[in-house]
Write a protein that holds these residues in place. Structure first.
Motif, PDB file in Angstrom:
ATOM      1  N   LYS A  54     -14.866  45.510  -4.120  1.00  0.00           N
ATOM      2  CA  LYS A  54     -13.770  45.355  -3.303  1.00  0.00           C
ATOM      3  C   LYS A  54     -13.423  46.795  -2.564  1.00  0.00           C
ATOM      4  O   LYS A  54     -12.565  47.549  -3.143  1.00  0.00           O
ATOM      5  CB  LYS A  54     -12.675  44.675  -4.202  1.00  0.00           C
ATOM      6  CG  LYS A  54     -11.200  44.549  -3.589  1.00  0.00           C
ATOM      7  CD  LYS A  54     -10.174  43.926  -4.454  1.00  0.00           C
ATOM      8  CE  LYS A  54      -9.002  43.669  -3.613  1.00  0.00           C
ATOM      9  NZ  LYS A  54      -7.946  43.322  -4.574  1.00  0.00           N
ATOM     10  N   ASP A  97      -9.919  38.343   2.736  1.00  0.00           N
ATOM     11  CA  ASP A  97      -9.506  37.668   1.561  1.00  0.00           C
ATOM     12  C   ASP A  97      -7.949  37.329   1.703  1.00  0.00           C
ATOM     13  O   ASP A  97      -7.523  37.442   2.794  1.00  0.00           O
ATOM     14  CB  ASP A  97      -9.952  38.276   0.157  1.00  0.00           C
ATOM     15  CG  ASP A  97      -8.999  39.740  -0.036  1.00  0.00           C
ATOM     16  OD1 ASP A  97      -7.826  39.977   0.922  1.00  0.00           O
ATOM     17  OD2 ASP A  97      -9.358  40.488  -0.756  1.00  0.00           O
ATOM     18  N   PRO A 129     -16.248  38.203  -3.647  1.00  0.00           N
ATOM     19  CA  PRO A 129     -14.827  37.775  -3.554  1.00  0.00           C
ATOM     20  C   PRO A 129     -14.780  36.039  -3.687  1.00  0.00           C
ATOM     21  O   PRO A 129     -16.040  35.403  -3.403  1.00  0.00           O
ATOM     22  CB  PRO A 129     -14.277  37.989  -2.349  1.00  0.00           C
ATOM     23  CG  PRO A 129     -15.589  38.128  -1.339  1.00  0.00           C
ATOM     24  CD  PRO A 129     -16.613  38.715  -2.389  1.00  0.00           C
ATOM     25  N   GLN A 131     -14.477  32.599  -2.950  1.00  0.00           N
ATOM     26  CA  GLN A 131     -14.711  31.631  -1.682  1.00  0.00           C
ATOM     27  C   GLN A 131     -13.599  30.553  -1.825  1.00  0.00           C
ATOM     28  O   GLN A 131     -14.145  29.209  -1.821  1.00  0.00           O
ATOM     29  CB  GLN A 131     -16.121  31.167  -1.395  1.00  0.00           C
ATOM     30  CG  GLN A 131     -16.210  30.485  -0.165  1.00  0.00           C
ATOM     31  CD  GLN A 131     -16.199  31.137   1.199  1.00  0.00           C
ATOM     32  OE1 GLN A 131     -17.031  32.099   1.508  1.00  0.00           O
ATOM     33  NE2 GLN A 131     -15.070  30.991   1.691  1.00  0.00           N
ATOM     34  N   GLN A 189     -18.363  33.015   3.773  1.00  0.00           N
ATOM     35  CA  GLN A 189     -18.600  34.331   3.735  1.00  0.00           C
ATOM     36  C   GLN A 189     -20.120  34.597   4.152  1.00  0.00           C
ATOM     37  O   GLN A 189     -21.300  33.659   3.696  1.00  0.00           O
ATOM     38  CB  GLN A 189     -18.860  34.911   2.113  1.00  0.00           C
ATOM     39  CG  GLN A 189     -17.557  34.910   1.463  1.00  0.00           C
ATOM     40  CD  GLN A 189     -17.541  35.238   0.449  1.00  0.00           C
ATOM     41  OE1 GLN A 189     -18.515  35.711  -0.359  1.00  0.00           O
ATOM     42  NE2 GLN A 189     -16.358  34.982  -0.566  1.00  0.00           N
TER      43      GLN A 189
END
Length: 433
Positions: free
Chosen positions: A149, A172, A213, A215, A222
């Motif tokens: 991240k 996100d 991250p 989904q 992604q």
């Protein structure tokens, strides 16, 4: 208090040059003495030259820790308050931000790390001084490194970013971009930062956001340009951690990983690459985030209000991890040490009326002890622990009660085995070194 001593090993210098006839007597004697010392060392039985302890063996026997933000550590007043808390209670470990979601928090010697950091957001001026201070107070120094991240790295290396099917940067729910866990350049930068922290004196590197991250259905798919065709998301996460271990262990430090608490409570990878058996078999310590406020009533059977049932939530969630680790042991695999992250904050966003204080902290700790574990680390995003300080014991001492987990948990883990966890154990056992 458990004091973390620094281990040093004096290197032996072995000379192999041949003395020429022109060497004077003093030089000839020195060469003979070194040659004799070398032969004696070679002839000494291995049993008389014990190998240095494995990194995992140097961890404190009991870990009772708190998270300390870089800003709290960089502020002399806040730092003094937190050190005083550790000096007068059982707290013997600090998890300190070395790199968080906004980049490194110290002056790094790694050019890319500095390029991907806001230059005005470096509260820690001397990383070595931080580690030295913690160790002087008998505190186990843990460097927290946020990995994937990373919006700043995504900005300066856009080719490493997760993309949408249209080729745009994927974002996100917070409108943040992430770098891909398949990108080896991302691996290299974060491992280099970890090495820098260890050389500064930290004895453990804790990787956070070591995952994909989520989904969500409301977000675009992604796309990972560097995705390995032969592997899945679990392979990417375990691969990074294995690469980090190979680099950090020779420096004498351990690696640990923060994972979703639900990774213990599902058979697969929770959709983010964190499959319990794979992670536990790869790292020295695994830190499931079992904050009761983060569980839904549907996550754990019989726990309708998780945030208001801290003992039951931690007992059931971590209990499944304990059982799964025991089954790894039975398969001949050394599992990671479980060090649960516990909640030290009030969940104002979903249960404002239920304040977390000493009783709620003690309830979580008691659940850990009732599972036969000794370790925990408390999380407060602003490193404010005054509201729960009454939960801390005066000294770091064993508390484990070794109570057998509820039978329903073993039945749930049996279901995980049927869903693939047992097959994963078998595969890990077949490929173990």
């Amino acid at each position: 208090m458990w004091f973390v001593g620094r281990r040093t090993v004096a290197p032996f210098l072995v000379l192999s040059a041949l003395a020429s006839a022109s060497c004077d007597a003093l030089e000839q004697n020195a060469i003979r003495e070194v040659g004799l010392a070398s032969r004696l060392a070679a002839e000494t039985p291995a049993s008389r030259q014990p190998a240095p302890p494995a990194p995992r063996e140097t961890m404190p026997p009991i870990i009772r820790g708190i998270y300390v933000s870089s800003y709290a550590m960089g502020n002399p007043v806040r730092r003094a308050e937190l050190l005083a808390l550790a000096d007068t209670t059982e707290i013997n470990a600090f998890v300190v931000d070395v790199k968080d979601e906004d980049g490194v928090r110290y002056h790094s010697g790694i050019p890319l790390a500095m390029e991907a950091t806001h230059p005005g957001s470096i509260p820690v001026r001397d990383l070595k001084a931080v580690a030295d201070t913690l160790r002087a107070h008998g505190i186990h120094p843990i460097a927290r490194v946020v990995v994937f991240k990373d919006r700043r790295l995504s900005r300066v290396r856009p080719q490493w970013s997760i993309r949408t099917p249209k080729g745009e940067p994927w974002r996100d729910h917070q409108d943040l971009t992430w770098v891909s866990p398949w990108e080896r350049g991302v691996w290299e930068m974060n491992i280099a930062i970890a090495e820098e922290a260890v050389r500064a004196g930290f004895r453990e590197v804790q990787f956070d956001y070591v995952r994909f991250p989520e989904q969500y259905g409301s977000l675009p798919l992604q796309v990972h340009p560097a995705a390995d065709s032969a592997g899945d998301r679990t392979d990417a996460i375990a691969g990074f951690l294995a690469a980090a271990r190979a680099r950090i262990h020779p420096l004498g430090a351990t690696i640990t990983a923060d994972v979703f608490g639900l990774s213990m409570n599902e058979s697969r990878d929770v959709g983010i690459g964190q499959q319990w058996e794979r992670i536990s078999a790869t790292v020295d310590g695994v830190l499931p985030m079992v904050y009761p406020s983060h569980y839904f009533p549907t996550h754990l059977a019989g726990i309708a209000r998780p945030n208001r049932m801290p003992y039951q939530t931690v007992l059931h969630s971590v209990g499944m991890g304990v059982i799964r680790n025991q089954r790894l042991k039975e398969a001949g695999i050394q599992p990671a040490r479980i060090v649960p992250w516990l909640q030290a904050f009030t969940a104002t966003w979903n249960d404002r009326g239920f304040r977390y204080g000493p009783q709620q902290a003690r309830d979580q700790m008691r659940a850990v002890y009732d599972l036969g574990l000794e370790d925990w680390i408390l999380w407060h995003p602003n490193s404010n622990y005054g509201q729960i300080a009454g939960a801390f014991a005066r000294e770091t001492a064993p508390e484990s009660r070794r109570v057998v987990p509820p039978g329903s948990l073993a039945a749930t883990v049996d279901r995980f085995d049927r869903e693939g966890a047992a097959a994963e154990r078998q595969r890990l056992a077949a490929t173990a070194d």
